[in-house]
Structure formats: structure tokens, C-alpha cells
Design an enzyme around this catalytic site. Structure first.
Site, mmCIF file in Angstrom:
data_model
loop_
_atom_site.group_PDB
_atom_site.id
_atom_site.type_symbol
_atom_site.label_atom_id
_atom_site.label_comp_id
_atom_site.label_asym_id
_atom_site.label_seq_id
_atom_site.Cartn_x
_atom_site.Cartn_y
_atom_site.Cartn_z
ATOM 1 N N GLY A 182 1.382 -9.721 6.252
ATOM 2 C CA GLY A 182 1.466 -11.068 6.779
ATOM 3 C C GLY A 182 0.909 -11.212 8.179
ATOM 4 C CG LEU A 193 -2.061 -13.528 6.068
ATOM 5 C CD1 LEU A 193 -2.338 -14.402 4.851
ATOM 6 C CD2 LEU A 193 -2.083 -12.059 5.689
ATOM 7 C CG HIS A 220 -4.866 -9.876 6.628
ATOM 8 N ND1 HIS A 220 -4.408 -10.223 7.873
ATOM 9 C CD2 HIS A 220 -4.383 -8.639 6.375
ATOM 10 C CE1 HIS A 220 -3.672 -9.249 8.356
ATOM 11 N NE2 HIS A 220 -3.638 -8.270 7.472
ATOM 12 N N GLY A 262 -8.914 -3.097 4.134
ATOM 13 C CA GLY A 262 -9.881 -3.038 5.219
ATOM 14 C C GLY A 262 -10.119 -1.617 5.690
ATOM 15 C CG ASP A 307 -5.239 -0.330 8.611
ATOM 16 O OD1 ASP A 307 -4.586 0.045 9.595
ATOM 17 O OD2 ASP A 307 -5.375 -1.526 8.307
ATOM 18 C CB SER A 366 -4.992 -5.645 14.825
ATOM 19 O OG SER A 366 -3.663 -5.187 14.700
#
Length: 283
Positions: free
Chosen positions: A31, A33, A37, A147, A150, A185
Site C-alpha cells: 500500500g 502506492l 506500483h 519491481g 527490490d 518508495s
């Protein structure tokens, strides 16, 4: 778009889609976002007939001194964003739904989780793999999108899916960045104006390392030293790790090649940021 909180309803909807021959695309998130995302969801919209997203701030991937309680949450805002990009189902379970009383089962990937973020955040990846495995079992997607920011998480989840014979294609998409290059982020919201400026040292350090590599510096130790020196100039920066690793095994390398990835985790003030790039990718 339907917002669903219980597991059985999501399972039923996804089963109906599969029985109708539909391809299911899935984007799991915690969440708050951002464009990173949403870009995953747009790609999922292209690749799937039914697009499922989840929002769940997973308590098992946070350590005792980490930011679970303060992690940003805004379901109303997030729901509007995912509706705009064409999500069909937004799964928003509670911790009690995902981890009911008596819960005892966890998924652990060995090797890949011992280094980088796994070294400084013990237990983190056990929480990640457990919740993603559960979500994969609930949704049973054909494709799941993550993504590349990460990077270690992506490698770990691919290994988990392969080792457990999960019939899902785990896809990694390039890091989405702000106009000034900072990796998007949800935690960027915690940065003060001054810390936000200092955070750009990560972007600059990555760029400097790639420029040096393109000019013939292929010794990993020297490139790491260059990055460490650049970030060390910032008064509020605390380096967690800076490493150059093989992009598949995450093992450290002495000399770089086309599959070498520079990965870093740096705390700017109280906010922990991560970033990475293939070291020989075009500057």
C-alpha cells in the site's frame, strides 16, 4: 472494481476466472502506492484478463525495531489509484485473516536470504516469502509482477516459486524513479526536505560507479569504494551495505561483468533506502 477482505471470496472469484479460461495477473503491495506500483499494475493489465492487486502491510517481515506501526497507510487513496489503472479485484486482508490464532507455518529460502538485506534484517525474507506464498496460493495467478528496486526480494521470490513448483511466472520490471532519479518508495514520504536532497547521493553514486565501469574500472572493490566515498559525504547518511554481486546468485564478485549488480542500502536520517543497478547498464 471490488475490494475484498476475505480469502474465500477472492479464491472463488479467481477460480471462476480460471474456469472461464482467463489469465490472472497479480501485483502484491503493502500500500501507500506510488507510480512504481501503478506501472506494475498497468503492465499486469496488458498481460492478464483478470487483474488482482493486494494491499497488506505484512507484520512478519518487520523486525522488532522497524517501522511497522508508522508505515504509511491510506486505503481510500490507494483504492482510487488502483481503480484508475484498471484493477478488477483489490484484496485487502487483515493480519488476523492472514495469520489467525495458532498460525505456525513459514517459508524460508536458504542462501539468497543470508546476505544484503537478509544480513541486516534477520527474519525479513522469511516474512516476505511466507506472505507471498500464501497470496500466490490464494490468488493462483499466472503472472506476478514486482519491481526491480527490490532486487534481492525478486531473486528470492523467483527461487521460491521454482523450488516449490508454483505455476506462476515471476516478472521483474525496471525501477521507476522520480524526475531527479531517486528510486520511488513508499518510505520517501518520511524524508525531510534536507534528507531528500541527501538521498540523491545514492543516485549520484550509482551513476559515478557506472561511468567508472564504462571507462574500464572493473575491480568491484574499487567501485564499491567510490560509491562509499560519495555517500559518506552526506552528514545524515549511514551505510548499511554496498556490494557488487552476481545478478543471479547474489554472491559477491571480484571483477564485474554484464550480470554484475551494484546494490546498496543506506539510512538517511531514520529512513532506510535501497537502490541498485546493473553496473554495466548504459549510463
Amino acid at each position: 472494481m471490488d475490494i475484498i477482505n476475505d480469502i474465500a471470496t477472492v479464491q472463488s472469484r479467481c477460480l471462476q476466472a480460471r474456469q472461464a479460461g482467463q489469465r490472472i495477473a497479480f501485483v502484491p503491495t503493502m500500500g501507500y502506492l506510488h507510480e512504481g506500483h501503478l506501472s506494475l499494475m498497468r503492465e499486469g493489465r496488458k498481460r492478464g484478463d483478470l487483474l488482482v492487486a493486494s494491499i497488506f502491510v505484512n507484520p512478519t517481515q518487520f523486525g522488532p525495531k522497524e517501522d511497522l506501526a508508522s508505515y504509511p497507510r491510506d486505503l481510500e487513496r490507494d483504492a482510487e489509484l488502483v481503480r484508475e489503472v484498471g484493477v478488477d479485484i483489490l484484496f485487502h486482508p487483515t493480519p488476523a485473516t492472514m495469520y489467525p490464532n495458532g498460525y505456525k507455518t513459514y517459508v524460508h529460502v536458504e542462501g539468497l536470504t543470508k546476505t544484503l538485506c537478509g544480513e541486516s534484517r534477520p527474519g525479513h525474507f522469511r516474512g516476505v516469502t511466507t506472505v507471498v506464498c500464501k497470496l500466490f496460493n490464494i490468488v493462483q495467478p499466472d503472472i506476478a509482477l514486482f519491481g526491480r528496486k527490490d532486487f534481492q526480494q525478486l531473486a528470492v521470490l523467483r527461487r521460491m516459486a521454482a523450488d516449490l513448483n508454483l505455476p506462476v511466472e515471476v516478472v521483474g520490471l525496471p525501477t521507476v524513479r522520480e524526475k531527479d532519479g531517486l528510486a520511488m518508495s513508499s518510505r520517501n514520504v518520511f524524508l525531510s526536505a534536507e534528507e531528500r536532497k541527501q538521498a540523491l547521493a545514492l543516485v549520484d553514486a550509482l551513476r559515478q560507479a557506472r561511468v567508472a565501469a564504462h571507462h574500464g574500472e572493473h575491480h568491484a572493490r574499487r567501485l564499491v569504494g567510490l560509491v562509499r566515498e560519495r555517500i559518506g559525504r552526506e552528514p545524515d547518511a549511514q551505510i548499511d551495505y554496498i556490494k557488487i554481486c552476481d545478478g543471479d546468485t547474489l554472491e559477491g564478485v571480484d571483477r564485474i561483468d554484464a550480470n554484475s549488480v551494484l546494490l546498496m542500502a543506506v539510512r538517511i536520517g531514520q529512513t532506510r533506502l535501497i537502490d541498485n543497478n546493473y553496473i554495466l547498464e548504459e549510463v
